[in-house]
Enzyme design. Structure first.
Site, PDB file in Angstrom:
ATOM      1  N   ASP A   1      -0.400   6.138   9.682  1.00 35.18           N
ATOM      2  CA  ASP A   1       0.744   5.361  10.162  1.00 35.18           C
ATOM      3  C   ASP A   1       0.911   4.069   9.377  1.00 35.18           C
ATOM      4  O   ASP A   1       2.000   3.504   9.310  1.00 35.18           O
ATOM      5  CB  ASP A   1       0.584   5.049  11.663  1.00 35.18           C
TER       6      ASP A   1
ATOM      7  N   MET B   1       0.167   3.909   6.071  1.00 35.41           N
ATOM      8  CA  MET B   1       0.643   4.299   4.745  1.00 35.41           C
ATOM      9  C   MET B   1       2.141   4.551   4.739  1.00 35.41           C
ATOM     10  O   MET B   1       2.797   4.419   3.708  1.00 35.41           O
ATOM     11  CB  MET B   1      -0.104   5.541   4.264  1.00 35.41           C
ATOM     12  N   CYS B   2       2.693   4.942   5.871  1.00 36.35           N
ATOM     13  CA  CYS B   2       4.139   5.160   5.992  1.00 36.35           C
ATOM     14  C   CYS B   2       4.767   3.978   6.716  1.00 36.35           C
ATOM     15  O   CYS B   2       4.163   3.389   7.614  1.00 36.35           O
ATOM     16  CB  CYS B   2       4.436   6.449   6.765  1.00 36.35           C
ATOM     17  N   THR B   3       5.978   3.647   6.341  1.00 28.54           N
ATOM     18  CA  THR B   3       6.695   2.581   7.039  1.00 28.54           C
ATOM     19  C   THR B   3       7.286   3.161   8.313  1.00 28.54           C
ATOM     20  O   THR B   3       8.309   3.851   8.292  1.00 28.54           O
ATOM     21  CB  THR B   3       7.813   2.015   6.148  1.00 28.54           C
TER      22      THR B   3
END
Length: 675
Positions: A534, A536-538
């Site tokens: 979570d 690593m992703c926006t």
């Protein structure tokens, strides 16, 4: 004797005229239906030879209008003469149909009659009227020309028949006229033989009395540039020329030379015609001062009195159609809402987008909506399967085979959406503090920095749209050093930050606005290592990126429209437009420094923050170190933890803070005494 039959004018509208009308309507006239001047031109009549029969076929008696017809400079093409007219464009097809055409026609004919009887001038004899309705959504143009010409009573008659000019004049005589007309074409002129010579003398028709004084009537010739090529029918301009003569110089008859040799091949026979015309009973008496009746509305393609329509959509270049259509909404803003809006400044702004992800895609689309024509994207990633649903410049096929490079793919998609955009993409890794560069990669890092410097130099506005804090540091330094507009957009789960960085020029005044790092007392460091999925992703609400991206672009446009441009002052934080400080508003309203959006409450909060003299991104210490040492300074920032803190003095601030804490006398109380 036979009555003279005149060949009416036919309108010849060049496609460029409709493009010029489109620009005039959108940029100048807008909702005005006031009459304005227009220019046209006509040249000598032309004919072509039928290949089968060998007969000469007369082409139309044309009056042409083109792309230059609305210009102030009235300049006719080579071998042509100019005609002035009245142009009136209507806003709806209903207004066009209901126009009082009789009154409009009468007004133009009155102007022609006044030029004859009062001004004694031939300048307005070929005056015309053009009314239009431009349907700019469908590229259909409804138009109707009128070429007012006075009807003579009694009618003009031709003695015998029209004959070749060579039957009346020698080739030497005609060649001299030809040379004069090629050098400076005249619509109407007088001709007389030069005494003791076989050459002519020419003069304006206005000099009739003096030029023809003591000249035998059989040697007086009235000439005009004849747009007709029909052997027995002179062109439309002769009607008003004869009216001029009847009103000011009544005579028993007039010798008329219909000049048609504008571009005669060498050795070819002359095509000009000659005839003697008279007006029947009453000729030679004082002319009436009452204006004669006039005719001259052009017939449509069915041969009936009615307007014509030009449908340009099927034959226009689709790219040209798109180029005009994409700006239509913008130009309509200026009609009633924002007349002072400078769209050219927006369109010419070159925008560099660092990041081609969710924010980058939405920013690019919104920039195109504002008419920006140069958009450059930079990203090091490839399109993944999670991207297309959130990033509107990508499709499923872009994810296959490892995914296409994001920046190049996004640029190609922009050009597919609108071919007129100058879009390009660059795969580039931006070096970052806290991410040491191995010795083997220093040369590549140097090349990446040089490429980024070049891109920043070539653009006017830089958008920071990356997904990490440290990746924004180098562009922040470059933007501050090079005096560029820098706009930052960052996302939370349901919050966003959009801000413009302050500019160095405001430092002397003491009111420089802060950058992305000015509120921090720590230098940017590695935030990408050891992250969960979570992180690593926006992770954001799906609508947040579109709101933040649009806000960033609107902030740029508001800045461009402000009189002070990049130096526009930020309003106080509580300002919401109506209570903004003097000088802080532009055409589009306030130009805030920062906007923090809260989607959970559906509200935005403007914030103003001053620049920090120890900022690791935009302080003078950082900028001067970069300008002095260049890549060597940057390399230390990438590789050495604590370098930026030492350079800016933040390390001393930490020490001062620790010393202050140690100086405080902390007293421990015995808790048992409280019971």
């Amino acid at each position: 004797m036979p009555i003279v039959q005149f060949t009416p004018f036919s309108s010849l509208v060049q496609p460029a005229f409709w493009h010029a009308l489109t620009d005039l309507k959108i940029d100048v006239l807008r909702l005005s239906d006031e009459a304005i001047p227009v220019h046209g031109s006509y040249s000598a009549g032309r004919s072509v030879k039928d290949r089968e029969s060998g007969a000469e076929i007369a082409l139309g008696c044309n009056l042409s209008v083109g792309g230059e017809s609305f210009s102030k400079e009235d300049k006719a093409p080579a071998h042509s003469v100019s005609a002035t007219g009245v142009f009136k464009n209507y806003n709806t097809i209903e207004e066009f149909k209901a126009a009082d055409k009789t009154a409009l026609f009468a007004q133009v004919s009155d102007e022609i009659w006044k030029s004859i009887t009062v001004d004694r001038s031939t300048a307005q004899l070929s005056r015309f009227l053009l009314i239009t309705f431009a349907d700019l959504k469908k590229y259909k143009y409804y138009y109707w020309f009128a070429f007012p010409a006075f009807a003579a009573k009694p009618a003009w008659e031709i003695q015998g028949d029209w004959k070749g000019a060579s039957d009346e004049f020698s080739d030497t005589f005609l060649s001299a006229i030809e040379s004069a007309q090629l050098a400076s074409p005249r619509a109407f002129f007088l001709v007389r033989p030069k005494a003791g010579s076989d050459e002519p003398e020419l003069a304006p028709v206005e000099e009739y009395d003096t030029f023809f004084a003591n000249v035998n009537p059989v040697e007086r010739t009235i000439a005009f540039l004849d747009p007709s090529a029909a052997p027995g029918n002179p062109g439309w301009p002769l009607r008003n020329l004869l009216t001029y003569l009847a009103a000011l110089h009544p005579a028993t008859s007039h010798r008329v030379l219909c000049w048609r040799d504008a571009e005669r091949p060498a050795g070819a026979p002359f095509k000009s015609r000659f005839g003697v015309v008279s007006q029947g009973a009453g000729t030679g008496e004082a002319a009436s001062t009452e204006k004669p009746a006039a005719v001259g509305w052009e017939k449509n393609v069915q041969g009936k009195l009615g307007p014509r329509v030009a449908d340009l959509a099927p034959m226009m270049d689709p790219t040209r159609l798109a180029d005009q259509a994409v700006d239509l909404n913008l130009k309509l803003m200026r009609w009633r809402i924002l007349p002072a809006l400078d769209l050219e400044k927006v369109a010419s702004t070159r925008c560099l987008l660092l990041g081609a992800g969710t924010l980058g895609c939405y920013v690019a689309r919104t920039l195109m909506g504002w008419g920006v024509r140069t958009i450059t994207l930079v990203d090091s990633a490839r399109v993944s399967f999670s991207n297309p649903v959130r990033q509107p410049l990508f499709e499923f096929e872009d994810c296959l085979d490892g995914g296409k490079p994001k920046a190049a793919c996004a640029a190609e998609r922009l050009k597919k959406i609108f071919p007129g955009v100058n879009a390009s993409g660059h795969s580039l890794s931006i070096p970052m503090p806290g991410h040491p560069i191995p010795p083997a990669s220093v040369a590549q890092a140097r090349a990446d920095v040089e490429k980024l410097e070049k891109l920043v130099d070539e653009h006017d506005a830089v958008f920071l749209l990356m997904d990490s804090r440290e990746s924004r540091w180098l562009p922040t330094v470059l933007g501050a050093a090079k005096g560029k507009v820098v706009l930052n957009a960052a996302l939370g789960f349901d919050t966003f930050l959009v801000m413009r960085h302050g500019v160095r020029a405001a430092l002397a005044k003491g009111d420089r606005l802060g950058c992305y790092y000015c509120n921090d007392i720590v230098a940017p460091a590695d935030s990408l290592t050891d992250r969960t999925l979570d992180q690593m992703c926006t992770v954001t609400r799906p609508g947040l990126a579109a709101i933040a991206a649009s806000t960033a672009v609107e902030l740029l446009v508001s800045l461009l429209q402000h009189p002070d441009g990049i130096n526009a002052p930020a309003p106080p934080p509580q300002s919401q437009g109506g209570d903004a400080a003097p000088g802080s508003e532009g055409v589009l309203g306030i130009v805030p420094h920062q906007l923090r959006g809260f989607l959970a409450q559906f509200r935005n909060m403007p914030i103003k923050g001053a620049a920090y003299d120890r900022c690791t991104g935009c302080s003078e210490t950082i900028i001067k170190a970069y300008e002095t040492d260049g890549f060597d300074m940057l390399l230390k920032a990438f590789n050495e933890p604590g370098f930026l803190e030492v350079l800016t003095g933040l390390d001393k601030l930490y020490d001062e803070g620790e010393a202050a804490l140690e100086a405080v006398g902390w007293e421990e109380e015995d808790g048992e005494d409280d019971f």
